[in-house]
Design a protein around this motif. Sequence first.
Motif, PDB file in Angstrom:
ATOM      1  N   PRO B  93       0.811  -1.221   0.000  1.00 15.45           N
ATOM      2  CA  PRO B  93       0.000   0.000   0.000  1.00 15.45           C
ATOM      3  C   PRO B  93       0.846   1.273   0.000  1.00 15.45           C
ATOM      4  CG  PRO B  93      -0.004  -0.968   2.175  1.00 15.45           C
ATOM      5  CD  PRO B  93       0.762  -1.919   1.291  1.00 15.45           C
ATOM      6  N   ASP B  94       2.144   1.150   0.279  1.00 14.24           N
ATOM      7  CA  ASP B  94       3.008   2.328   0.275  1.00 14.24           C
ATOM      8  C   ASP B  94       3.452   2.699  -1.135  1.00 14.24           C
ATOM      9  OD1 ASP B  94       2.930   2.476   3.039  1.00 14.24           O
ATOM     10  OD2 ASP B  94       4.636   1.135   3.277  1.00 14.24           O
ATOM     11  N   LEU B  95       3.140   1.834  -2.107  1.00  7.51           N
ATOM     12  CA  LEU B  95       3.650   2.028  -3.465  1.00  7.51           C
ATOM     13  C   LEU B  95       2.511   2.192  -4.463  1.00  7.51           C
ATOM     14  CD1 LEU B  95       6.312  -0.831  -3.427  1.00  7.51           C
ATOM     15  CD2 LEU B  95       6.750   1.599  -3.087  1.00  7.51           C
ATOM     16  N   SER B  96       2.843   2.780  -5.619  1.00 10.50           N
ATOM     17  CA  SER B  96       1.853   2.917  -6.679  1.00 10.50           C
ATOM     18  C   SER B  96       1.648   1.566  -7.372  1.00 10.50           C
ATOM     19  CB  SER B  96       2.329   3.938  -7.704  1.00 10.50           C
ATOM     20  OG  SER B  96       3.395   3.388  -8.450  1.00 10.50           O
ATOM     21  N   VAL B  97       0.648   1.534  -8.253  1.00  9.20           N
ATOM     22  CA  VAL B  97       0.354   0.306  -9.004  1.00  9.20           C
ATOM     23  C   VAL B  97       1.591  -0.164  -9.760  1.00  9.20           C
ATOM     24  CG1 VAL B  97      -0.988  -0.579 -10.951  1.00  9.20           C
ATOM     25  CG2 VAL B  97      -2.110   0.801  -9.185  1.00  9.20           C
ATOM     26  N   LEU B  98       2.191   0.758 -10.513  1.00  4.87           N
ATOM     27  CA  LEU B  98       3.359   0.394 -11.316  1.00  4.87           C
ATOM     28  C   LEU B  98       4.528  -0.025 -10.430  1.00  4.87           C
ATOM     29  CD1 LEU B  98       4.541   0.322 -14.220  1.00  4.87           C
ATOM     30  CD2 LEU B  98       5.363   2.642 -13.826  1.00  4.87           C
ATOM     31  N   GLN B  99       4.744   0.729  -9.350  1.00  4.57           N
ATOM     32  CA  GLN B  99       5.857   0.401  -8.445  1.00  4.57           C
ATOM     33  C   GLN B  99       5.683  -0.955  -7.787  1.00  4.57           C
ATOM     34  OE1 GLN B  99       5.745   3.891  -5.964  1.00  4.57           O
ATOM     35  NE2 GLN B  99       7.764   4.521  -6.648  1.00  4.57           N
ATOM     36  N   ASN B 100       4.424  -1.333  -7.542  1.00 15.10           N
ATOM     37  CA  ASN B 100       4.185  -2.652  -6.974  1.00 15.10           C
ATOM     38  C   ASN B 100       4.791  -3.730  -7.858  1.00 15.10           C
ATOM     39  OD1 ASN B 100       2.399  -3.682  -4.574  1.00 15.10           O
ATOM     40  ND2 ASN B 100       1.758  -1.589  -5.009  1.00 15.10           N
ATOM     41  N   LEU B 101       4.663  -3.548  -9.168  1.00 15.48           N
ATOM     42  CA  LEU B 101       5.235  -4.531 -10.091  1.00 15.48           C
ATOM     43  C   LEU B 101       6.741  -4.350 -10.223  1.00 15.48           C
ATOM     44  CD1 LEU B 101       2.510  -4.499 -12.887  1.00 15.48           C
ATOM     45  CD2 LEU B 101       2.772  -6.107 -11.002  1.00 15.48           C
ATOM     46  N   ILE B 126      -3.572  -6.861 -17.799  1.00 13.28           N
ATOM     47  CA  ILE B 126      -4.686  -6.846 -16.845  1.00 13.28           C
ATOM     48  C   ILE B 126      -5.548  -5.594 -17.006  1.00 13.28           C
ATOM     49  CG2 ILE B 126      -3.534  -8.288 -15.128  1.00 13.28           C
ATOM     50  CD1 ILE B 126      -2.987  -5.629 -13.575  1.00 13.28           C
ATOM     51  N   ALA B 127      -5.320  -4.849 -18.077  1.00 10.58           N
ATOM     52  CA  ALA B 127      -6.119  -3.657 -18.406  1.00 10.58           C
ATOM     53  C   ALA B 127      -6.105  -2.635 -17.272  1.00 10.58           C
ATOM     54  CB  ALA B 127      -7.549  -4.040 -18.767  1.00 10.58           C
ATOM     55  N   LEU B 128      -4.938  -2.358 -16.745  1.00  7.67           N
ATOM     56  CA  LEU B 128      -4.823  -1.365 -15.675  1.00  7.67           C
ATOM     57  C   LEU B 128      -3.795  -0.290 -16.012  1.00  7.67           C
ATOM     58  CD1 LEU B 128      -4.972  -3.026 -12.127  1.00  7.67           C
ATOM     59  CD2 LEU B 128      -6.613  -1.521 -13.215  1.00  7.67           C
ATOM     60  N   GLU B 129      -3.402  -0.189 -17.303  1.00  7.65           N
ATOM     61  CA  GLU B 129      -2.329   0.754 -17.617  1.00  7.65           C
ATOM     62  C   GLU B 129      -2.731   2.193 -17.315  1.00  7.65           C
ATOM     63  OE1 GLU B 129      -4.215  -1.036 -19.701  1.00  7.65           O
ATOM     64  OE2 GLU B 129      -3.567  -0.769 -21.761  1.00  7.65           O
ATOM     65  N   HIS B 130      -4.037   2.480 -17.338  1.00  7.67           N
ATOM     66  CA  HIS B 130      -4.487   3.845 -17.042  1.00  7.67           C
ATOM     67  C   HIS B 130      -4.414   4.164 -15.551  1.00  7.67           C
ATOM     68  CE1 HIS B 130      -7.833   1.191 -16.383  1.00  7.67           C
ATOM     69  NE2 HIS B 130      -8.511   2.126 -15.766  1.00  7.67           N
ATOM     70  N   ARG B 131      -4.164   3.152 -14.711  1.00  5.62           N
ATOM     71  CA  ARG B 131      -4.102   3.397 -13.267  1.00  5.62           C
ATOM     72  C   ARG B 131      -2.681   3.269 -12.715  1.00  5.62           C
ATOM     73  NH1 ARG B 131      -9.316   3.010 -10.917  1.00  5.62           N
ATOM     74  NH2 ARG B 131      -8.262   3.888  -9.104  1.00  5.62           N
ATOM     75  N   SER B 132      -1.695   3.245 -13.606  1.00  9.39           N
ATOM     76  CA  SER B 132      -0.346   2.857 -13.179  1.00  9.39           C
ATOM     77  C   SER B 132       0.234   3.751 -12.082  1.00  9.39           C
ATOM     78  CB  SER B 132       0.600   2.796 -14.375  1.00  9.39           C
ATOM     79  OG  SER B 132       0.742   4.084 -14.917  1.00  9.39           O
ATOM     80  N   GLU B 133      -0.145   5.030 -12.064  1.00  6.28           N
ATOM     81  CA  GLU B 133       0.445   5.922 -11.056  1.00  6.28           C
ATOM     82  C   GLU B 133      -0.411   6.021  -9.787  1.00  6.28           C
ATOM     83  OE1 GLU B 133       3.472   6.887 -11.427  1.00  6.28           O
ATOM     84  OE2 GLU B 133       3.474   6.043 -13.454  1.00  6.28           O
ATOM     85  N   ASP B 134      -1.564   5.359  -9.791  1.00  8.72           N
ATOM     86  CA  ASP B 134      -2.460   5.461  -8.633  1.00  8.72           C
ATOM     87  C   ASP B 134      -1.961   4.634  -7.453  1.00  8.72           C
ATOM     88  OD1 ASP B 134      -3.882   6.950 -10.326  1.00  8.72           O
ATOM     89  OD2 ASP B 134      -5.666   5.678 -10.389  1.00  8.72           O
ATOM     90  N   LYS B 135      -2.467   4.985  -6.295  1.00  9.34           N
ATOM     91  CA  LYS B 135      -2.173   4.168  -5.110  1.00  9.34           C
ATOM     92  C   LYS B 135      -2.990   2.884  -5.198  1.00  9.34           C
ATOM     93  CE  LYS B 135      -1.059   5.969  -1.204  1.00  9.34           C
ATOM     94  NZ  LYS B 135      -0.905   6.621   0.097  1.00  9.34           N
ATOM     95  N   VAL B 136      -2.433   1.788  -4.729  1.00 11.47           N
ATOM     96  CA  VAL B 136      -3.183   0.531  -4.836  1.00 11.47           C
ATOM     97  C   VAL B 136      -4.442   0.553  -3.966  1.00 11.47           C
ATOM     98  CG1 VAL B 136      -1.320  -0.992  -5.530  1.00 11.47           C
ATOM     99  CG2 VAL B 136      -1.707  -0.592  -3.111  1.00 11.47           C
ATOM    100  N   THR B 137      -4.417   1.376  -2.897  1.00  9.83           N
ATOM    101  CA  THR B 137      -5.582   1.411  -2.016  1.00  9.83           C
ATOM    102  C   THR B 137      -6.791   2.028  -2.715  1.00  9.83           C
ATOM    103  OG1 THR B 137      -4.495   3.359  -1.104  1.00  9.83           O
ATOM    104  CG2 THR B 137      -4.490   1.386   0.246  1.00  9.83           C
ATOM    105  N   SER B 138      -6.566   2.713  -3.850  1.00 13.19           N
ATOM    106  CA  SER B 138      -7.700   3.307  -4.555  1.00 13.19           C
ATOM    107  C   SER B 138      -8.321   2.339  -5.559  1.00 13.19           C
ATOM    108  CB  SER B 138      -7.245   4.570  -5.282  1.00 13.19           C
ATOM    109  OG  SER B 138      -6.435   4.230  -6.390  1.00 13.19           O
ATOM    110  N   LEU B 139      -7.764   1.153  -5.697  1.00 14.50           N
ATOM    111  CA  LEU B 139      -8.295   0.189  -6.665  1.00 14.50           C
ATOM    112  C   LEU B 139      -9.485  -0.578  -6.088  1.00 14.50           C
ATOM    113  CD1 LEU B 139      -5.013  -1.473  -8.017  1.00 14.50           C
ATOM    114  CD2 LEU B 139      -6.242   0.476  -8.968  1.00 14.50           C
ATOM    115  N   SER B 140     -10.355  -1.058  -6.987  1.00 18.04           N
ATOM    116  CA  SER B 140     -11.460  -1.916  -6.542  1.00 18.04           C
ATOM    117  C   SER B 140     -10.907  -3.313  -6.240  1.00 18.04           C
ATOM    118  CB  SER B 140     -12.502  -2.009  -7.636  1.00 18.04           C
ATOM    119  OG  SER B 140     -11.990  -2.765  -8.714  1.00 18.04           O
ATOM    120  N   GLY B 141     -11.732  -4.126  -5.593  1.00 15.02           N
ATOM    121  CA  GLY B 141     -11.318  -5.485  -5.248  1.00 15.02           C
ATOM    122  C   GLY B 141     -10.876  -6.280  -6.467  1.00 15.02           C
ATOM    123  N   GLY B 142     -11.625  -6.139  -7.550  1.00 14.31           N
ATOM    124  CA  GLY B 142     -11.299  -6.886  -8.765  1.00 14.31           C
ATOM    125  C   GLY B 142      -9.990  -6.420  -9.382  1.00 14.31           C
ATOM    126  N   MET B 143      -9.780  -5.114  -9.365  1.00 11.34           N
ATOM    127  CA  MET B 143      -8.525  -4.566  -9.911  1.00 11.34           C
ATOM    128  C   MET B 143      -7.339  -5.030  -9.087  1.00 11.34           C
ATOM    129  SD  MET B 143      -9.560  -0.648 -10.619  1.00 11.34           S
ATOM    130  CE  MET B 143     -10.577  -0.132 -11.988  1.00 11.34           C
TER     131      MET B 143
END
Lengths: 264, 306
Positions: B93-101, B126-143
């Motif tokens: 949760p401390d990292l962005s979507v992209l950083q998580n990977l 996984i069709a999440l490239e538009h969310r790459s800079e977001d925080k993971v906590t802002s994602l839905s359960g499915g995302m």
Amino acid sequence: MIDLLQVRNISRRFSRVWNRNLVVYRKIWLVNFLVPLLEPLLYLTAFGVGLSALIGQVPYEGKELPYVVFIAPALLSITMMYNAFFENTYASFVRMYYQKTFDAMMATPLSLEDIIAGEIVWGATKSVIATAIMLLVVSLFGLIEYPQGLLILPLSFLGGLAFGATGMVFTGIVPSIDMFNLPIFLLITPMFLFSGTFFPIDTLPDWAQSISHVLPLTHLVNLCRGLALGELHAGMILSVIYLLLLTVIVFPIALVVMRRRLIK
Amino acid sequence: MADTVPIIDAKNLRKVFNGTTAVDGLSFQLFPGECLGLLGPNGAGKTSTIRMVYAFSPMNGGSLKVFGIDIKTGWREIKARIGVCQQENNLDPDLSVLQNLELFARYYDITKKDAKDRARQLLQFIALEHRSEDKVTSLSGGMMRRLVLARALINNPEMLVLDEPTTGLDPQSRHQVWERLELLRANGLSILLTTHYMDEAYRLCDRLIIMDHGKILVEGEPVDLIRRYAGEQVVEIVNPGPEVREFIQTSGYMHDMLDHRIILYGREDDNLFELIGEKFCTEGCIKRMATLEDVFLRLTGRELRE
């Protein structure tokens, strides 16, 4: 079963765990820098302007020191202790227990020992960063002798390892995050007060002096003060040995208790 | 398949927690390109089993080879070659979507440049490239679940281990995950998964193991298991009277006698519905296909596991 050779499971990959924490730290570097930048100013104002008018000179190693000169190295030592200890207690506990960061890491080629080593070295790194910033501030007031004072930086790494590893042992055994209050109340706060930080140990009664000599912060302060004053003495070798021994003993214990806690 | 080296070769696996045996002499194999499902009620030992497979839990007995390598000595190499989706979404949760990977890739010693490329590819997958800079906590359960899947693929694994990959997801998200797993399977990735969803097991798995109390109950292809343990046609009789109960007990058909319902299992040509329907279906009968859920409940019982 205790496997004292757990240390062998540490590989150079521990640096990846360290790097992860660095990336997160850099995200809010300004906030992280602000505390060690401003904290000494608060202390030096309170003690230097307020208290030193009452106290005047402090006798230390046969000399009379102005009070701010006396406490500046103590402030640095306390920063080393706090940064490493709090990083490897509260912050590590949050990553381990609430964020399950360690669980995720353990599904990769990282071993548990890599993770814990990475965390402790990170705690020591935070101690170095905070100390460096604070050192800069107190140096501006002319409170540090150079070049000896530069050795405070490697010292902050050693002190960070010793206090970080100690914190990690508590992280391995506390049932909940609130329980950290106990080691803080019983160990950290007494050390903050009675390790030759704000007054020389030799003003204490004998029995209290003996206790004080067992406290790791006493040795860290002793070293830091020697370096800051630019006066190295033989007692400092003992203090280095003390901190090294503490680290070498506590670090494997941290690995053992964390393995017991996390590997099921 | 006998001459190929199995991806997983587990013999007599045992796991004991504080005197309770969670896995009790389990032996199974996973072959290249296969998707194997572990099914079982809560506490059956599924998660304990796969945790041993990805070298998270040490085993208390038996032998376990992955890619032909003994897990006791080669755990680091094995972990480098597999991808794991644990039950919890333990994204950072401390990292962005992209950083998580990207940072996860670094745990595998993947170079920074490769990590970046791979992370971008997977975000697309996984069709999440538009969310790459977001925080993971802002994602839905499915995302989040898709991101966990992407993270498990960061090292180009030769085997994927999935612990309840779609638990807690809405139907749309489940299908999103399934479609990606099917793509991976079609590309030849070997998969070991646990699930509580029979439709998921039926859809994704080539072979299933139904287990309980740490032991294998049955093993086989989904269709075969259904045919063997639940027949083809099922008739459910709601609020059956005493006559129909007696009739079925003496008829010799496979059945389950419940408090307010009888479930009757038969072959396509048994014409059960016609047989029962005319005489006994006063309160209502349901005719349906036999499913994996029938098999599961018949083998593991209907009592709650808590």
